[in-house]
Design an enzyme around this catalytic site. Structure first.
Site, PDB file in Angstrom:
ATOM      1  N   GLY A 359       5.245   4.032   4.151  1.00  0.00           N
ATOM      2  CA  GLY A 359       4.039   5.221   4.346  1.00  0.00           C
ATOM      3  C   GLY A 359       3.838   5.207   5.550  1.00  0.00           C
ATOM      4  N   PRO A 360       3.272   6.250   6.044  1.00  0.00           N
ATOM      5  CA  PRO A 360       2.838   6.510   7.385  1.00  0.00           C
ATOM      6  C   PRO A 360       1.882   5.449   8.007  1.00  0.00           C
ATOM      7  CG  PRO A 360       1.647   8.196   6.113  1.00  0.00           C
ATOM      8  CD  PRO A 360       2.767   7.487   5.137  1.00  0.00           C
ATOM      9  N   GLY A 362      -0.928   3.544   9.441  1.00  0.00           N
ATOM     10  CA  GLY A 362      -2.351   3.724   8.941  1.00  0.00           C
ATOM     11  C   GLY A 362      -2.767   3.957   7.518  1.00  0.00           C
ATOM     12  N   GLY A 364      -2.447   1.588   5.386  1.00  0.00           N
ATOM     13  CA  GLY A 364      -2.976   0.594   4.868  1.00  0.00           C
ATOM     14  C   GLY A 364      -1.749  -0.171   4.362  1.00  0.00           C
ATOM     15  N   LYS A 365      -0.649  -0.150   4.966  1.00  0.00           N
ATOM     16  CA  LYS A 365       0.397  -1.064   4.382  1.00  0.00           C
ATOM     17  C   LYS A 365       0.261  -2.391   4.800  1.00  0.00           C
ATOM     18  CE  LYS A 365       3.532   1.065   6.610  1.00  0.00           C
ATOM     19  NZ  LYS A 365       2.840   2.262   7.301  1.00  0.00           N
ATOM     20  N   GLU A 487       6.800  -5.294   8.454  1.00  0.00           N
ATOM     21  CA  GLU A 487       7.653  -4.737   9.452  1.00  0.00           C
ATOM     22  C   GLU A 487       8.595  -5.932   9.934  1.00  0.00           C
ATOM     23  OE1 GLU A 487       6.923  -1.625  11.419  1.00  0.00           O
ATOM     24  OE2 GLU A 487       5.258  -0.934  10.111  1.00  0.00           O
TER      25      GLU A 487
END
Ligand code: ADP
Length: 597
Positions: A359-360, A362, A364-365, A487
């Site tokens: 997801g992009p 910000g 919430g990942k 990440e």
């Protein structure tokens, strides 16, 4: 647990304080020995010229003073140990809570350790002893009245004036002390934060601005401290003048009474000594006023801090989890309030499955990753690990079953081996196994001291990639049942990335559940499922192939165009795939993977 420990510490120190009160009682009683000696020497020895009496009296005085010295020693020792004891009992509690409060985004935590030091240093100080001696002022006053009412009135007047001076001192300094302490605390905090950003400061020549800001803050605190100092010094000087004047005045009054044959020479000297004793503790309290106010503030803050509800309650041990994860209606709103970061996230993972969260920025990942390992409590909803709320899982137990690799990797001061072993006892076999599992063994043995290489401040400098790979070994130490990585390849070169994928595969083979937050398509190839998060909501969840197929069908830019709704939810057979919108995928909003995935 910590509130109990605070209570325990306080009640144990209370016992110590009772002992100190008893010692103070004895000491102050024995302090009467000196005036009594004077009285006897003047009135008895000098008139009777009896050498024997003088010797006996002197022996008795010596005995009394030796006992007094011993009591003073005992009192000092007890106070010192109460101070140490408080520190010993409270510092682990405060340490835990300081870490907790950091998670809550509060900055007082670290200050609580300073407050504890203030408390510990005050307990054995003169100011503290003076507070124990203070009630004895009344006894000495009473004794003065017994010698002659005039002495009594003089002593009483002196005490009243000194107390007034003390109150004036409190009145004129209280606010300034509190404010300057507060400002100094903020300045210290800012300095700590600034030091961590030193490279940014240097690179962009921000030193002048930063130091100006610091000077403003610190200067304000210093100015106030100066003001307090000026005022307390004035009050202390007036007090000293007054006390010395009254002491001589007592002798003058004594002489006058002697001339009027209302008192003897001995009475005159004894009255002067009694006055000194009566006003001594008051004067000391006034002298230590700044410390007393500071310590009062520290104590109040500590009590409030420890009284705050615990972050999590003590949890009982559960059987080893298999690794089944269920997120149920996860809502996360920042502590300070504002828009929710996660707005009702639902999904489940079977034990042994792997999931890529994409997801992009910000979306919430990272927040989701933190919630899944129970590092944060959700505002609403919960994450279950094998059915039990992960946040309330026994933390020591989590150490065995969970591996977490955060986005900003921080290693702890210590050796590489200690870091991999999560700062616990280093079991070389397990450490090497973890390093091999993380494919970082070769890298470590090439370090100057291999596994014994010291890292952290003053130790070996590691590159971002090296840190990330050692942190991966720490995450897979002991073959966790659940591995969450945020990440994990952000700093990795291609070798590192290949190693990471091999690690993921090996862990999966061992049956661990793996959740990875990633931007890179390469990692996605190694997972069973995918979850696309956007603005805190699940936009897609399901088997990787299915989600990717849908993403490919749905080129970017189309998400705003209404698309026909599929007749049936696209959830995979085994898992619940729900967004916040009530348990169905909303493929019309599916967009291609960010970063070209
Ligand atoms: P991602 O990992 O997808 O980039 P994050 O979970 O890091 O997203 O953050 C999602 C949003 O939540 C961001 O807008 C971020 O500013 C906000 N956020 C994250 N942590 C906090 C926090 N502790 N307090 C306030 N806002 C936060």
């Amino acid at each position: 647990m910590s509130t109990e420990r605070m209570g325990e510490a306080v009640s144990a120190s209370r016992k110590g304080m009772i002992a100190v009160a008893v010692f103070s009682f004895g000491e102050n009683l024995l302090l009467l020995a000196a005036p009594l000696y004077m009285l006897q020497v003047y009135d008895r020895v000098l008139s009777s010229r009896s050498m024997d009496t003088l010797i006996y009296l002197t022996l008795i005085l010596a005995l009394a003073l030796i006992t007094l010295a011993m009591l003073e020693y005992a009192r000092g020792r007890v106070l010192a140990s109460v101070g140490t004891w408080l520190d010993h009992k409270l510092s682990p509690v405060l340490f835990e809570r300081a870490i907790e409060s950091r998670i809550r985004g509060r900055s007082y935590g670290a200050e609580s350790i300073n407050d504890l030091a203030t408390l510990r240093n005050f307990v054995p100080s003169t100011g503290m002893k003076a507070m124990f001696d203070l009630p004895w002022t009344l006894i000495f006053l009473g004794a003065s009245f017994l010698l002659h009412p005039y002495f009594g009135y003089l002593a009483l007047g002196t005490v009243v004036i000194l107390v007034l001076l003390g109150l004036i001192g409190e009145f004129v300094t209280r606010d300034a002390i509190a404010k300057s302490n507060e400002m100094a605390m903020v300045a210290r905090r800012e300095l700590n934060a600034t030091v961590r950003n030193v490279e940014v400061i240097e690179a962009m020549g921000m030193m002048g601005n930063i130091s100006r800001k610091w000077r403003e803050r610190n200067g304000g605190a210093l100015e106030l401290q100066d003001q307090v100092f000026g005022r307390t010094t004035t009050i202390a000087a007036i007090t000293k003048f007054f006390r010395m004047f009254v002491q001589s005045l007592t002798l003058g009054l004594g002489a006058w009474l002697v001339l009027n044959q209302e008192a003897t020479g001995g009475v005159m000297i004894a009255a002067s000594i009694l006055l000194t004793r009566a006003v001594g503790p008051i004067e000391q309290c006034i002298g230590s006023w700044k410390n007393i106010v500071t310590v009062r503030g520290a104590w109040r803050r500590l009590k409030e801090f420890v009284a705050e509800p615990r972050f999590r309650t003590e949890a009982m041990e559960l059987p080893e989890p298999k690794g089944h994860i269920a997120c149920e209606g996860l809502v996360m709103t920042p502590q300070k309030g504002g828009a929710p970061i996660l707005k009702g996230v639902n999904f489940t993972l079977e034990a042994g499955e792997s999931l890529a969260v994409v997801g992009p920025s910000g979306a919430g990942k990272s927040t989701l990753a933190r919630l899944v390992v129970g590092a944060l409590p959700p505002t609403r909803g919960l994450v279950r690990l094998d059915g039990a709320d992960v946040f309330t899982w026994n933390r020591e137990q989590m150490n065995k079953y969970v591996g977490y690799l955060p986005q900003d990797v921080e290693l702890f001061a210590g050796t590489v081996a200690e870091n991999i072993a999560r700062l616990g006892d280093v079991d070389p076999e397990k450490v090497v196994a973890a390093a091999k599992l993380a494919r970082v063994h070769d890298l470590i043995v090439r370090l100057p001291n291999g596994y014994e290489t010291e890292i952290g401040e003053g130790g070996q400098h590691l590159s971002g990639g090296q840190r990330q790979r050692i942190a991966l070994a720490r995450a897979v130490y002991g073959q966790p049942r659940l591995l969450v990585m945020d990440e994990p390849n952000s700093n990795l070169d291609s070798d590192g990335e290949i190693a990471l994928m091999a690690t993921m595969d090996a862990l999966k083979k061992a049956g661990a559940t793996v959740l990875v937050v990633t931007h890179r398509p390469s990692l996605v190839q190694h997972v069973d499922k995918m979850l696309l998060l956007r603005e805190g909501q699940v936009e897609a969840f399901g088997p990787r192939q299915e989600v990717i197929a849908r993403l490919v069908k749905q080129p970017q830019g189309q998400e705003k165009t209404p698309q026909p709704q599929p007749s049936k939810p696209a959830a995979p057979a085994k898992t619940a795939a729900t967004g916040s919108g009530g348990g169905v995928l909303r493929p019309q909003k599916i967009v291609p993977l960010p970063n070209g995935g």
